[in-house]
Design a protein around this motif. Structure first.
Motif, PDB file in Angstrom:
ATOM      1  N   UNK A 121       0.877  -1.155   0.012  1.00  0.00           N
ATOM      2  CA  UNK A 121       0.201   0.117  -0.467  1.00  0.00           C
ATOM      3  C   UNK A 121       1.080   1.260   0.145  1.00  0.00           C
ATOM      4  N   UNK A 122       2.099   1.065   0.975  1.00  0.00           N
ATOM      5  CA  UNK A 122       3.260   2.327   0.579  1.00  0.00           C
ATOM      6  C   UNK A 122       3.740   2.174  -0.280  1.00  0.00           C
ATOM      7  N   UNK A 123       4.462   1.312  -1.233  1.00  0.00           N
ATOM      8  CA  UNK A 123       4.764   1.393  -2.247  1.00  0.00           C
ATOM      9  C   UNK A 123       3.683   2.792  -3.298  1.00  0.00           C
ATOM     10  N   UNK A 124       2.596   1.689  -3.172  1.00  0.00           N
ATOM     11  CA  UNK A 124       1.560   2.080  -4.885  1.00  0.00           C
ATOM     12  C   UNK A 124       1.384   3.773  -3.990  1.00  0.00           C
ATOM     13  N   UNK A 125       0.762   3.808  -3.454  1.00  0.00           N
ATOM     14  CA  UNK A 125       1.104   5.384  -2.669  1.00  0.00           C
ATOM     15  C   UNK A 125       1.674   6.016  -3.065  1.00  0.00           C
ATOM     16  N   UNK A 126       2.943   5.908  -2.720  1.00  0.00           N
ATOM     17  CA  UNK A 126       4.385   6.242  -3.396  1.00  0.00           C
ATOM     18  C   UNK A 126       4.422   7.029  -5.167  1.00  0.00           C
ATOM     19  N   UNK A 127       4.288   5.664  -5.436  1.00  0.00           N
ATOM     20  CA  UNK A 127       4.305   5.271  -7.079  1.00  0.00           C
ATOM     21  C   UNK A 127       3.248   6.947  -7.425  1.00  0.00           C
ATOM     22  N   UNK A 128       1.909   7.053  -6.830  1.00  0.00           N
ATOM     23  CA  UNK A 128       1.033   7.534  -7.610  1.00  0.00           C
ATOM     24  C   UNK A 128       1.500   8.754  -7.362  1.00  0.00           C
ATOM     25  N   UNK A 129       2.342   9.120  -6.058  1.00  0.00           N
ATOM     26  CA  UNK A 129       2.368  10.193  -6.158  1.00  0.00           C
ATOM     27  C   UNK A 129       3.692  11.094  -6.793  1.00  0.00           C
ATOM     28  N   UNK A 130       3.934   9.867  -6.980  1.00  0.00           N
ATOM     29  CA  UNK A 130       5.250  10.344  -7.865  1.00  0.00           C
ATOM     30  C   UNK A 130       5.501  10.961  -9.405  1.00  0.00           C
ATOM     31  N   UNK A 131       3.813  10.608  -9.547  1.00  0.00           N
ATOM     32  CA  UNK A 131       3.766   9.663 -11.672  1.00  0.00           C
ATOM     33  C   UNK A 131       3.085  11.348 -11.959  1.00  0.00           C
ATOM     34  N   UNK A 132       1.884  11.627 -10.357  1.00  0.00           N
ATOM     35  CA  UNK A 132       1.261  13.097 -11.038  1.00  0.00           C
ATOM     36  C   UNK A 132       1.460  13.959  -9.455  1.00  0.00           C
ATOM     37  N   UNK A 133       1.431  15.135 -10.162  1.00  0.00           N
ATOM     38  CA  UNK A 133       1.321  16.026  -8.738  1.00  0.00           C
ATOM     39  C   UNK A 133       0.190  16.559  -9.647  1.00  0.00           C
ATOM     40  N   UNK A 134      -0.897  16.102  -9.227  1.00  0.00           N
ATOM     41  CA  UNK A 134      -2.394  16.926 -10.022  1.00  0.00           C
ATOM     42  C   UNK A 134      -2.801  18.034  -9.074  1.00  0.00           C
ATOM     43  N   UNK A 135      -3.533  19.034 -10.044  1.00  0.00           N
ATOM     44  CA  UNK A 135      -3.780  20.063  -9.206  1.00  0.00           C
ATOM     45  C   UNK A 135      -5.195  19.318  -8.477  1.00  0.00           C
ATOM     46  N   UNK A 136      -6.028  18.309  -8.675  1.00  0.00           N
ATOM     47  CA  UNK A 136      -7.361  17.525  -8.430  1.00  0.00           C
ATOM     48  C   UNK A 136      -6.739  16.638  -7.761  1.00  0.00           C
ATOM     49  N   UNK A 137      -6.902  15.992  -6.230  1.00  0.00           N
ATOM     50  CA  UNK A 137      -6.908  15.310  -5.812  1.00  0.00           C
ATOM     51  C   UNK A 137      -8.219  13.946  -5.903  1.00  0.00           C
ATOM     52  N   UNK A 138      -8.647  13.040  -6.345  1.00  0.00           N
ATOM     53  CA  UNK A 138      -9.479  12.199  -6.558  1.00  0.00           C
ATOM     54  C   UNK A 138      -9.221  10.769  -5.823  1.00  0.00           C
ATOM     55  N   UNK A 139      -9.928  10.614  -4.670  1.00  0.00           N
ATOM     56  CA  UNK A 139     -10.185   9.997  -3.919  1.00  0.00           C
ATOM     57  C   UNK A 139     -11.170   9.146  -3.882  1.00  0.00           C
ATOM     58  N   UNK A 140     -11.724   7.294  -4.818  1.00  0.00           N
ATOM     59  CA  UNK A 140     -13.041   6.984  -4.515  1.00  0.00           C
ATOM     60  C   UNK A 140     -14.265   8.531  -5.216  1.00  0.00           C
ATOM     61  N   UNK A 141     -15.488   8.855  -4.170  1.00  0.00           N
ATOM     62  CA  UNK A 141     -15.913   9.896  -5.113  1.00  0.00           C
ATOM     63  C   UNK A 141     -16.012  11.242  -4.426  1.00  0.00           C
ATOM     64  N   UNK A 142     -14.545  11.831  -4.048  1.00  0.00           N
ATOM     65  CA  UNK A 142     -14.395  12.776  -2.945  1.00  0.00           C
ATOM     66  C   UNK A 142     -13.074  13.168  -4.362  1.00  0.00           C
ATOM     67  N   UNK A 143     -13.393  14.136  -4.525  1.00  0.00           N
ATOM     68  CA  UNK A 143     -12.662  15.156  -5.769  1.00  0.00           C
ATOM     69  C   UNK A 143     -12.064  16.600  -5.084  1.00  0.00           C
ATOM     70  N   UNK A 144     -11.113  17.040  -4.639  1.00  0.00           N
ATOM     71  CA  UNK A 144      -9.997  18.036  -4.477  1.00  0.00           C
ATOM     72  C   UNK A 144      -9.568  18.962  -5.158  1.00  0.00           C
ATOM     73  N   UNK A 145     -10.255  20.202  -5.039  1.00  0.00           N
ATOM     74  CA  UNK A 145      -9.809  20.855  -6.224  1.00  0.00           C
ATOM     75  C   UNK A 145      -8.614  21.726  -6.116  1.00  0.00           C
ATOM     76  N   UNK A 146      -7.022  21.642  -6.613  1.00  0.00           N
ATOM     77  CA  UNK A 146      -6.388  22.791  -5.188  1.00  0.00           C
ATOM     78  C   UNK A 146      -6.432  23.806  -6.142  1.00  0.00           C
ATOM     79  N   UNK A 147      -6.681  23.667  -7.017  1.00  0.00           N
ATOM     80  CA  UNK A 147      -6.964  25.487  -7.798  1.00  0.00           C
ATOM     81  C   UNK A 147      -8.049  26.227  -8.045  1.00  0.00           C
TER      82      UNK A 147
END
Length: 228
Positions: A121-147
């Motif tokens: 789980x930690x490695x998956x999470x780390x891989x996602x963070x490295x792949x994209x420093x996205x302006x939107x965090x999407x987790x399940x049905x929740x979307x956080x628009x940083x901009x």
């Protein structure tokens, strides 16, 4: 499992624990190196360049917290995941470990299946963070628009105050990571701002009222983490 398996460094002064964990991790396809004390582990980390380090807190010569502190001063380990092994009664050590830059901790006695699950789980999470420093965090049905500073769940917009948004963004940036109260204060309010001891608790309560109780979990005596 990718063509190049993730590298795991295990650092513990108990040979039996090292042997059991190394055996089970290798069975899962990981490349594993082991060290019997903190000083040896620090040297091996520079030579082996692991993707994830499992550190026992209480060790001779150099404890796990000091190993983590030294690694976190080296920018080449910024993307290395560090998780600690702790005894259940080591509350103070757990807090110190997270404050110094640890990503997670696992309490003893260790169950190999649980450790493997947490490692993946930690490695998956780390891989996602490295792949994209996205302006939107999407987790399940929740979307956080940083901009736009907006939180949406399905088609519904959830109104949050600025500090509530900042707190949610911090917790959701690393799902599953336990954020200590001190780390939350420093990153959301800043080290120069004086706020009351209950400030975090009040903001967490408000977030739960608006989002639901199941997203944010209290880790007693340490802090909070975001789960979905």
């Amino acid at each position: 499992m990718p063509a190049t398996p993730p590298r795991i460094l295990l650092v513990d002064d108990e040979p039996d624990i090292l042997e059991i964990l190394e055996f089970n991790l290798r069975k899962e396809g990981f490349e594993v190196a082991t060290a019997g004390n903190g000083e040896e582990g620090l040297k091996l980390a520079h030579a082996f360049r692991p993707d994830l380090i499992v550190l026992d807190i209480m060790m001779p010569i150099m404890d796990g917290v000091e190993v983590c502190r030294q690694l976190r001063t080296d920018t080449s380990f910024d993307n290395t995941v560090i998780t600690f092994l702790t005894a259940r009664e080591e509350d103070y050590s757990q807090i110190a470990a997270l404050d110094i830059g640890g990503d997670d901790y696992i309490t003893k006695p260790i169950r190999p299946r649980v450790l493997i699950s947490r490692v993946k789980a930690l490695l998956r999470r780390n891989a996602r963070q490295e792949e994209e420093a996205a302006s939107v965090i999407s987790i399940g049905d929740l979307e956080i628009d940083l901009e736009r500073i907006v939180v949406r769940r399905k088609d519904q917009t959830i109104e949050l105050a600025k500090k509530e948004f900042d707190l949610l963004t911090l917790l959701a940036s690393k799902p599953g990571k336990v954020f200590s109260r001190e780390e939350i204060f420093n990153k959301v309010w800043g080290t120069d701002v004086i706020v009351g001891n209950r400030t975090i608790d009040v903001h967490i309560r408000k977030l739960r009222e608006k989002l639901g109780d199941h997203y944010i979990k209290t880790i007693k005596g340490i802090g909070y983490k975001f789960e979905f």
